[in-house]
Design an enzyme around this catalytic site. Structure first.
Site, mmCIF file in Angstrom:
data_model
loop_
_atom_site.group_PDB
_atom_site.id
_atom_site.type_symbol
_atom_site.label_atom_id
_atom_site.label_comp_id
_atom_site.label_asym_id
_atom_site.label_seq_id
_atom_site.Cartn_x
_atom_site.Cartn_y
_atom_site.Cartn_z
ATOM 1 N N ARG A 28 1.041 -1.172 0.140
ATOM 2 C CA ARG A 28 0.048 0.117 0.034
ATOM 3 C C ARG A 28 0.962 1.321 -0.037
ATOM 4 O O ARG A 28 0.643 2.386 -0.678
ATOM 5 C CB ARG A 28 -1.033 0.120 1.070
ATOM 6 C CG ARG A 28 -1.505 1.269 1.155
ATOM 7 C CD ARG A 28 -3.057 1.605 2.115
ATOM 8 N NE ARG A 28 -2.751 0.324 3.248
ATOM 9 C CZ ARG A 28 -2.301 0.436 4.319
ATOM 10 N NH1 ARG A 28 -1.396 1.437 4.643
ATOM 11 N NH2 ARG A 28 -2.665 -0.695 5.478
ATOM 12 N N TYR A 37 -13.531 19.712 -14.716
ATOM 13 C CA TYR A 37 -14.075 18.477 -14.773
ATOM 14 C C TYR A 37 -15.104 18.268 -13.852
ATOM 15 O O TYR A 37 -14.794 18.533 -12.685
ATOM 16 C CB TYR A 37 -12.823 17.544 -14.738
ATOM 17 C CG TYR A 37 -13.267 16.023 -14.463
ATOM 18 C CD1 TYR A 37 -13.978 15.350 -15.332
ATOM 19 C CD2 TYR A 37 -12.867 15.125 -13.491
ATOM 20 C CE1 TYR A 37 -14.523 14.146 -15.286
ATOM 21 C CE2 TYR A 37 -13.526 13.969 -13.145
ATOM 22 C CZ TYR A 37 -14.361 13.576 -14.234
ATOM 23 O OH TYR A 37 -14.822 12.225 -14.042
ATOM 24 N N ASP A 81 -4.147 20.844 -12.283
ATOM 25 C CA ASP A 81 -4.565 19.667 -13.193
ATOM 26 C C ASP A 81 -4.180 19.819 -14.786
ATOM 27 O O ASP A 81 -4.716 20.730 -15.328
ATOM 28 C CB ASP A 81 -6.088 19.582 -13.005
ATOM 29 C CG ASP A 81 -6.526 18.221 -13.649
ATOM 30 O OD1 ASP A 81 -5.971 17.666 -14.530
ATOM 31 O OD2 ASP A 81 -7.862 18.121 -13.269
ATOM 32 N N LYS A 86 -5.564 9.203 -18.880
ATOM 33 C CA LYS A 86 -5.707 9.920 -19.984
ATOM 34 C C LYS A 86 -4.473 9.759 -21.050
ATOM 35 O O LYS A 86 -4.144 8.902 -21.180
ATOM 36 C CB LYS A 86 -6.221 11.486 -19.771
ATOM 37 C CG LYS A 86 -7.370 11.559 -18.995
ATOM 38 C CD LYS A 86 -8.406 10.998 -19.399
ATOM 39 C CE LYS A 86 -9.681 10.775 -18.576
ATOM 40 N NZ LYS A 86 -9.772 11.097 -17.110
HETATM 41 C C1 LIG Z 1 -9.190 17.101 -16.240
HETATM 42 C C2 LIG Z 1 -9.616 16.058 -15.524
HETATM 43 N N1 LIG Z 1 -9.096 15.864 -14.036
HETATM 44 C C3 LIG Z 1 -9.334 14.626 -13.406
HETATM 45 C C4 LIG Z 1 -10.183 13.665 -13.813
HETATM 46 C C5 LIG Z 1 -10.315 12.508 -12.810
HETATM 47 O O1 LIG Z 1 -9.498 11.423 -13.221
HETATM 48 P P1 LIG Z 1 -9.726 9.735 -12.973
HETATM 49 O O2 LIG Z 1 -10.916 9.814 -14.063
HETATM 50 O O3 LIG Z 1 -8.692 9.113 -13.438
HETATM 51 O O4 LIG Z 1 -10.263 9.605 -11.545
HETATM 52 C C6 LIG Z 1 -10.652 13.735 -15.116
HETATM 53 C C7 LIG Z 1 -11.553 12.612 -15.784
HETATM 54 O O5 LIG Z 1 -12.105 12.717 -16.747
HETATM 55 C C8 LIG Z 1 -10.203 14.877 -16.149
HETATM 56 O O6 LIG Z 1 -10.661 14.930 -17.126
#
Ligand SMILES: Cc1ncc(COP(=O)(O)O)c(C=O)c1O
Length: 379
Positions: free
Chosen positions: A46, A98, A170, A195
């Site tokens: 972990r 998001y 992000d 992604k």
């Molecule tokens: C810009 C962005 N941040 C965070 C996330 C969240 O990531 P995860 O789906 O890997 O949990 C996403 C998911 O689509 C995203 O597009």
């Protein structure tokens, strides 16, 4: 080392026990201790695992950061960052985010006494209007999901430093190939590794990168205590995916450019959001902080109601109608009912996420097939 070399080698050495060139999948939950506490740096998976450690070192190198931590999803990484805060703290963030980030802020952490201000960060001076003595963090996304707004990371970092706040970026939409927020003054870079970094739509993972050792230790404590850490198989898949990140990103950018230009002149399309257009409101900032403009594009269909938008979205043969982005295959998504469905309609529409908006993640297929598919789906 340059980006392509780091993508292939960073964090990875031939395995000391047998010389394996590819980092092995250390599928073990625990590690032998000669005597209690006398171990080789690994106790329990972990907290630490050799395959994950190689990935974390590689991720840190790609973002020009000292430390990297991998999480079992992007949301797991976001959750860990929010746990740095205390009840009463305030966060300033963008008004186009998001949907899952908006949801965890408003539906989870707001219940723990944290206040979030969702503001238009295209003019960074707005931060000083909302900052007060409880403000602890700025959370930005750039380009934003899905309206592709561009936020000036360097200008926000300057304000953040002056106010002694933690700036989190992000960087999912850009990927470390196109943009390195640490170099522009960010304290933490967050990724949905699911992604572009993973790149093959086969792994869900998140990551945080940072330079400050104290911050790294606090985040490692949260990561190990709360336990949203990925397993060795997923870590291996991402390490493998990263080896072609630079090649994939070049192709995403080239196909993205051609798709954006094709859509701009299409009679059925009212608006195209892509930071590479010189008339994009913050194109000059994108040109300053990004190496190219990426393969994420959103469009607003002309005079289309929800039914017509659904018809177009379901009419593709090469683009796949699905959530997510950044994989080698082209995807189409309807944010209002898919990725951003958790945002109330008025808030969503005020940020430009209208019912006739579609988001494209342009993949690396042959461009002629992609343009043909768009032509026939929009007909
Ligand atoms: C810009 C962005 N941040 C965070 C996330 C969240 O990531 P995860 O789906 O890997 O949990 C996403 C998911 O689509 C995203 O597009």
């Amino acid at each position: 080392m340059k980006f392509a070399t780091k993508a292939i080698h960073a964090g990875q050495e031939p395995d000391p026990s047998n010389g394996a060139v590819m980092t092995p999948i250390y599928q073990t939950s625990t590690y032998w201790q000669k005597a209690p506490g006398d171990n080789q740096g690994y106790e329990y998976s972990r907290g630490t695992n050799p395959t994950r450690k190689a990935l974390e070192d590689c991720l840190a190198a790609l973002e020009n950061a000292k430390f990297g931590l991998a999480f079992s999803s992007g949301m797991g990484a976001t959750d860990a960052v929010m746990k740095l805060l205390q009840p009463g703290d305030e966060v300033i963030t963008g008004n186009d985010l998001y949907g899952g980030s908006y949801r965890i802020f408003t539906k989870i952490f707001a219940n723990y006494g944290i206040t979030f201000h969702f503001v238009d960060l295209s003019d960074p001076s707005i931060i000083e209007e909302y900052a007060n003595r409880n403000t602890k963090m700025i959370w930005i996304e750039t380009p934003t999901n899905p309206t592709m707004q561009v936020v000036d990371i360097e200008a926000i970092a300057e304000i953040s430093k002056k106010l002694e706040l933690t700036l989190v970026v992000d960087n999912t939409f850009a990927s470390p190939y196109l943009q390195n927020p640490m170099d522009l003054g960010a304290d933490i870079v967050m990724h949905s590794v699911t992604k572009y970094i993973g790149g093959h739509s086969d792994v869900v993972m998140g990551a945080l990168m940072m330079n400050d050792e104290e911050l790294y230790k606090r985040l490692w404590f949260i990561y190990n205590s709360c336990g949203a850490t990925p397993g060795p198989m997923d870590s291996f898949l991402v390490l493998r995916g990263i080896k072609t990140l630079h090649l994939r990103m070049k192709a995403h950018c080239e196909n993205g450019r051609q798709v954006a230009e094709f859509l701009k002149d299409h009679p059925k399309v009212e608006r195209v959001f892509w930071p590479g257009f010189t008339d994009h409101p913050n194109h000059h900032i994108a040109a300053k902080q990004m190496r190219d403009f990426g393969g994420m594009i959103s469009i607003v269909l002309k005079d289309a109601d929800l039914q017509e938008t659904f018809r177009v979205a379901s009419n593709f043969k090469v683009f796949t109608l699905a959530e997510s982005l950044g994989g080698v295959e082209s995807l189409i998504n309807h944010p209002a009912t898919m990725t951003h469905a958790s945002i109330p309609k008025e808030t969503r529409e005020a940020a430009g996420v209208v019912d006739n908006l579609l988001r494209l993640s342009v993949g690396v297929e042959d461009i002629e097939d992609l343009l043909e598919d768009l032509k026939s789906a929009l007909a």
